[in-house]
Design an enzyme around this catalytic site. Structure first.
Site, short mmCIF file in Angstrom:
data_model
loop_
_atom_site.label_atom_id
_atom_site.label_comp_id
_atom_site.label_asym_id
_atom_site.label_seq_id
_atom_site.Cartn_x
_atom_site.Cartn_y
_atom_site.Cartn_z
N GLU A 1 124.39 -48.72 11.81
CA GLU A 1 123.27 -47.79 11.67
C GLU A 1 121.93 -48.51 11.68
OE1 GLU A 1 122.12 -43.77 9.17
OE2 GLU A 1 123.41 -45.25 8.21
N ASP B 1 120.25 -40.33 10.41
CA ASP B 1 120.36 -38.95 9.94
C ASP B 1 119.07 -38.19 10.26
OD1 ASP B 1 118.50 -39.86 8.07
OD2 ASP B 1 120.04 -40.30 6.58
N ASP C 1 114.71 -41.59 8.46
CA ASP C 1 114.85 -42.97 7.97
C ASP C 1 115.83 -43.81 8.78
OD1 ASP C 1 116.98 -41.29 6.64
OD2 ASP C 1 117.58 -43.26 5.89
N TYR D 1 118.86 -43.40 -1.63
CA TYR D 1 117.76 -44.34 -1.90
C TYR D 1 117.39 -44.33 -3.37
CZ TYR D 1 117.36 -44.85 3.13
OH TYR D 1 117.63 -45.12 4.44
#
Length: 483
Positions: free
Chosen positions: A463, A77, A74, A226
């Site tokens: 990120e 990571d 995603d 999430y």
């Protein structure tokens, strides 16, 4: 209305003095935005432009006795979270549906990016009757490590929802993704399109029959990463809207009517789909002149009125540099998603020669287009820091993104395994630029003061994520096609 245009021009283009000769290369940015997805691939990789990545996650699903290889990580990571991945897929598909011709030579690559996700989502939906697999990789263990995806040694736990542990939100988003993709592949691969559509129908039925939030079913395995903060009704609406778009069947229109509420929102994201569903449905009112959908047009326009900066009902903040500012963490995810709705609704309005009012403010398709262009241009470098927030685009862009694969030596350069903690020193904590450029990656963006520190440890701003990029593909194509 002329006055409203002048106000927008004054508010958003007075900072053009900061960038005297800004001339964004939308085609270049579009190409790079799609290349980015190669860097996020999990599974066995084909030859690709991002050569520093290699195959990874080749045993994913084995703990459950199924094949769950493929899909995307995603963000920075090494976890596969299906909820944002499915949203990413829906947005990429919507980009092709709306802007396929404007994608030009990037159309095949965009289809390939979609199919990398849908092949995986099909496995998740079809591997075991009564289950929808919704993620691979223990996120809590993964986030304690800083290691390349090719070196992963954290447990690849498999997560799923079922009738006893429902996940209407993730099942609904999966249905939306597969339905939208079925439209993308309808002419170029009819048999694949039919498989996508049939699976989408099953996923929506699953989501409707076994209602509940996957956050409640899976707890700390998906939260706080999430969580489904907005509940699951928006995903049911979103999925039904996409299945109606794909099939034109009254059955899905009846579902739309049964689940739509009066929820007021000024956001659009991987979690909250109300605004996106209403813009999608409003198309039938504007383009097809079907007043059955007039209420959705009105809701879509109420949303726009909450976004436009000089609207009397605006609830949206902007930085001094002109950037839409919604959240402190990963703000650009909201900017790109909302900008997609701005360009798409502008497109519908232009087709219908339609205008609307936000109180005393007259709004035309050009009004929305000006605001959308301001957001895209800001991301590409027309901002107080003269910083492009897309890696590899322009002369000045983030060099220390919060991304494991980018920040660690490539396995092709250093094949020796780097364990869970081996990546922190010296790679995570160094101030040196990342050794591998994740071309096209759009980071979380600057803070409310238009400042970006470019620090690897500052994940809230540094990120990149798949869903930031996916939502900008459409607007980039829109402006590339107009240039």
């Amino acid at each position: 209305m002329v006055l409203s245009h002048l106000l927008l021009v004054f508010i958003f283009f007075n900072i053009s003095l900061l960038c005297v000769q800004c001339n964004p290369n939308y085609r270049d940015a579009l190409s790079k935005s799609i290349i980015f997805f190669q860097g996020q691939r999990s599974g066995r990789l084909p030859p690709q432009e991002i050569t520093w990545r290699a195959s990874s996650g080749l045993s994913d699903g084995s703990l459950a006795g199924v094949d769950l290889t493929g899909g995307y990580y995603d963000a920075g990571d090494n976890v596969k979270f299906n909820f944002p991945m499915a949203y990413t897929t829906t947005m990429l598909s919507w980009s092709v549906i709306e802007y396929g011709k404007k994608l030009g030579p990037q159309l095949p690559a965009t289809r390939a990016a979609i199919r990398w996700a849908t092949d995986y989502l099909l496995k998740c939906a079809r591997a075991t009757p009564g289950r929808l697999y919704v993620g691979v990789g223990d996120p809590n263990a993964d986030h304690k490590c800083w290691e390349r995806p090719e070196d992963m040694d954290t447990v690849r736990t498999v997560y799923y929802v079922s009738p006893g542990n429902p996940g209407s939100d993730v099942a609904g988003e999966t249905a939306a993704a597969l339905a939208a993709a079925s439209v993308v592949f309808k002419k170029v691969d009819p048999s694949y399109s039919r498989l996508l559509l049939a699976t989408a129908k099953n996923m929506l039925q699953f989501a409707m029959q076994h209602r509940g939030s996957y956050s409640d079913s899976l707890g700390s395995n998906v939260c706080p990463f999430y969580c489904s903060y907005s509940g699951y009704t928006d995903e049911l609406l979103w999925a039904a809207a996409w299945l109606f778009r794909a099939t034109n069947q009254i059955y899905y229109l009846n579902i739309i009517k049964s689940v739509d509420g009066s929820d007021v929102t000024d956001i659009f994201s991987w979690d909250n789909k109300y605004a996106g569903a209403r813009v999608l449905l409003a198309r039938r009112s504007l383009v097809n002149k079907d007043e059955t959908f007039g209420a959705y047009r009105q809701q879509a326009e109420e949303f726009m009125c909450r976004i436009l900066p000089n609207s009397p009902s605006s609830t949206t903040q902007y930085t001094n540099g002109g950037l839409m500012y919604k959240m402190g963490s990963s703000n650009l995810q909201y900017v790109t998603s909302i900008t997609f709705l701005l360009t798409t609704y502008s497109k519908y309005m232009a087709s219908a020669k339609h205008t609307f009012n936000c109180g005393s403010l007259g709004v035309t398709s050009r009004t929305l287009r000006i605001l959308a262009k301001r957001q895209v241009d800001y991301i590409l470098g027309d901002n107080p820091m003269k910083m492009s927030y897309m890696v590899g685009y322009g002369a000045n862009y983030p060099k220390r993104i919060h991304h494991r694969g980018s920040s660690l030596p490539s396995v092709r350069a250093q094949p020796e395994r780097l364990g869970c903690e081996a990546g922190f020193q010296p790679y995570y904590y160094t101030s040196s630029p990342n050794p591998n450029e994740l071309i096209g990656a759009i980071v979380g963006g600057p803070n409310q003061n238009d400042f970006f520190p470019d620090e690897r440890g500052d994940y809230a701003h540094s990120e990149p994520t798949t869903y930031i990029n996916a939502a900008l593909v459409g607007p980039l194509a829109f402006f590339a096609g107009a240039s």
